[in-house]
Design an enzyme around this catalytic site. Structure first.
Site, mmCIF file in Angstrom:
data_model
loop_
_atom_site.group_PDB
_atom_site.id
_atom_site.type_symbol
_atom_site.label_atom_id
_atom_site.label_comp_id
_atom_site.label_asym_id
_atom_site.label_seq_id
_atom_site.Cartn_x
_atom_site.Cartn_y
_atom_site.Cartn_z
ATOM 1 N N LYS A 13 0.846 -1.206 0.000
ATOM 2 C CA LYS A 13 0.000 0.000 0.000
ATOM 3 C C LYS A 13 0.877 1.249 0.000
ATOM 4 O O LYS A 13 0.607 2.216 -0.723
ATOM 5 C CB LYS A 13 -0.950 -0.017 1.213
ATOM 6 C CG LYS A 13 -2.064 -1.030 1.044
ATOM 7 C CD LYS A 13 -2.869 -1.302 2.304
ATOM 8 C CE LYS A 13 -3.817 -2.483 2.045
ATOM 9 N NZ LYS A 13 -4.582 -2.903 3.222
ATOM 10 N N GLN A 44 -4.775 -1.599 9.323
ATOM 11 C CA GLN A 44 -4.620 -2.926 8.721
ATOM 12 C C GLN A 44 -5.251 -3.989 9.629
ATOM 13 O O GLN A 44 -4.933 -4.070 10.820
ATOM 14 C CB GLN A 44 -3.124 -3.210 8.490
ATOM 15 C CG GLN A 44 -2.843 -4.508 7.773
ATOM 16 C CD GLN A 44 -3.392 -4.539 6.338
ATOM 17 O OE1 GLN A 44 -3.300 -3.569 5.592
ATOM 18 N NE2 GLN A 44 -4.002 -5.654 5.970
ATOM 19 N N ASP A 73 -11.117 2.662 3.458
ATOM 20 C CA ASP A 73 -11.386 1.229 3.280
ATOM 21 C C ASP A 73 -12.881 0.980 3.059
ATOM 22 O O ASP A 73 -13.264 -0.122 2.645
ATOM 23 C CB ASP A 73 -10.944 0.448 4.534
ATOM 24 C CG ASP A 73 -9.623 -0.278 4.320
ATOM 25 O OD1 ASP A 73 -9.280 -0.543 3.148
ATOM 26 O OD2 ASP A 73 -8.954 -0.587 5.328
#
Ligand code: NDP
Length: 279
Positions: free
Chosen positions: A52, A96, A119
């Site tokens: 990422k 995460q 997200d």
């Protein structure tokens, strides 16, 4: 032979579009910054976080990295999220997953400002998707819609079957296909006669989490098959939830693993970050 849906090429195209969008924002004096938080040092999470950050560097998004100890408390993590929510120079916040067991994932997701929820996991983002309002969309299913559209596959009016009903893949996938005017069925572990259901699909999205479970008996001839699964087989090679060799000869189009859905998730994260500036 089926059409091979090339996620590597399509994700590269999206990243280049995002790169141009970021460059345009920069010329207006606007920067885009993503804060990435990892708790603990799970090796798979470290690889995802590294990828990422690499993608951010490629498209011109600044990334702030927070690597917290595995024993970090929930309150410490929530405090960091509150700080990042308040910072005007931070546009997106990504925690995460999975998190260590002392931390409640739902509480963490809810703590992120929905305007920075790149997200797309916050209940407000999910609710907005459900009622057709603007908001962030979970990256993997959003990437699948891009794969279909950019491969010239029409969704409107098609029978779409999604196997799996997780919050990050199956459910948002079903909502997105519905938004694109597909006729959508969601199958799961309690579905009776799965084959009878999947055989109806013009577009079959498989997010079941079981290596090579879907063989040609589940697939209508000429169907489009999207394989979300990622697993390592006994030879340490990547494979999906679909038995590719068995299904490819009978379907009309298919995503390979690797090189299908996988690369799209990060591309759509970059897309969400770039668009966080206008939300
Ligand atoms: P989950 O394990 O959260 O969900 C699996 C779903 O499959 C559940 O809804 C479950 O039903 C259903 N299921 C399990 N067994 C069966 C069965 N025998 N018949 C029918 N349905 C069944 O997985 P995720 O959604 O998180 O992920 C799915 C796959 O996608 C995994 O392989 C994962 O690694 C991969 N993945 C890939 C990503 C990418 O970037 N390419 C991103 C995210 C995930 P029930 O709800 O009833 O238990």
């Amino acid at each position: 032979m089926p059409q091979i849906i090339d996620g590597k090429a399509i994700s590269a195209q999206i990243k280049d579009e995002v790169k141009a969008q970021i460059a345009a924002l920069n010329t207006q004096g606007k920067k885009v910054c993503l804060a990435v938080i990892q708790v603990g040092d799970d090796p798979a999470s470290s690889v995802y976080v590294g990828n990422k950050k690499k993608a951010c560097a490629y498209v011109g998004i600044e990334s702030l990295s927070y690597e917290l100890a595995a024993e970090t408390t929930q309150e410490e993590l929530l405090e960091l999220i509150r700080e990042l929510n308040a910072r005007e120079d931070v546009n997106g916040i990504l925690v995460q997953l999975p998190l260590p067991e002392q931390i409640d994932e739902d509480a963490v997701i809810r703590a992120i400002d929905p305007k920075k929820d790149v997200d797309g996991f916050h209940p407000q983002s999910v609710g907005a998707l459900c009622i057709g309002q603007p908001g962030f969309v979970s990256c993997t299913p959003a990437g699948i819609i891009q794969l279909l559209k950019r491969s010239g596959i029409e969704i409107a009016g098609k029978e779409c079957v999604v196997i799996g009903r997780s919050n990050i893949v199956g459910k948002p996938m079903a909502l997105l296909l519905l938004r694109e005017n597909g006729t959508v069925t969601v199958a799961h572990s309690r579905t009776r006669d799965l084959r009878e259901v999947t055989k109806r699909a013009d577009i079959l999205v498989v997010a079941v989490g079981k290596p090579k479970m879907i063989t040609r008996e589940y697939v209508k001839e000429g169907a489009v098959v999207i394989d979300v699964g990622i697993h390592r087989n006994e030879n340490n090679k990547l494979c999906g939830d679909v038995d590719y060799e068995d299904v490819a000869p009978v379907c009309g189009a298919i995503t390979p693993v690797p090189g299908g859905v996988g690369p799209m998730t990060i591309a759509m994260l970059m897309y969400n970050c770039a668009n966080s500036v206008s939300l």
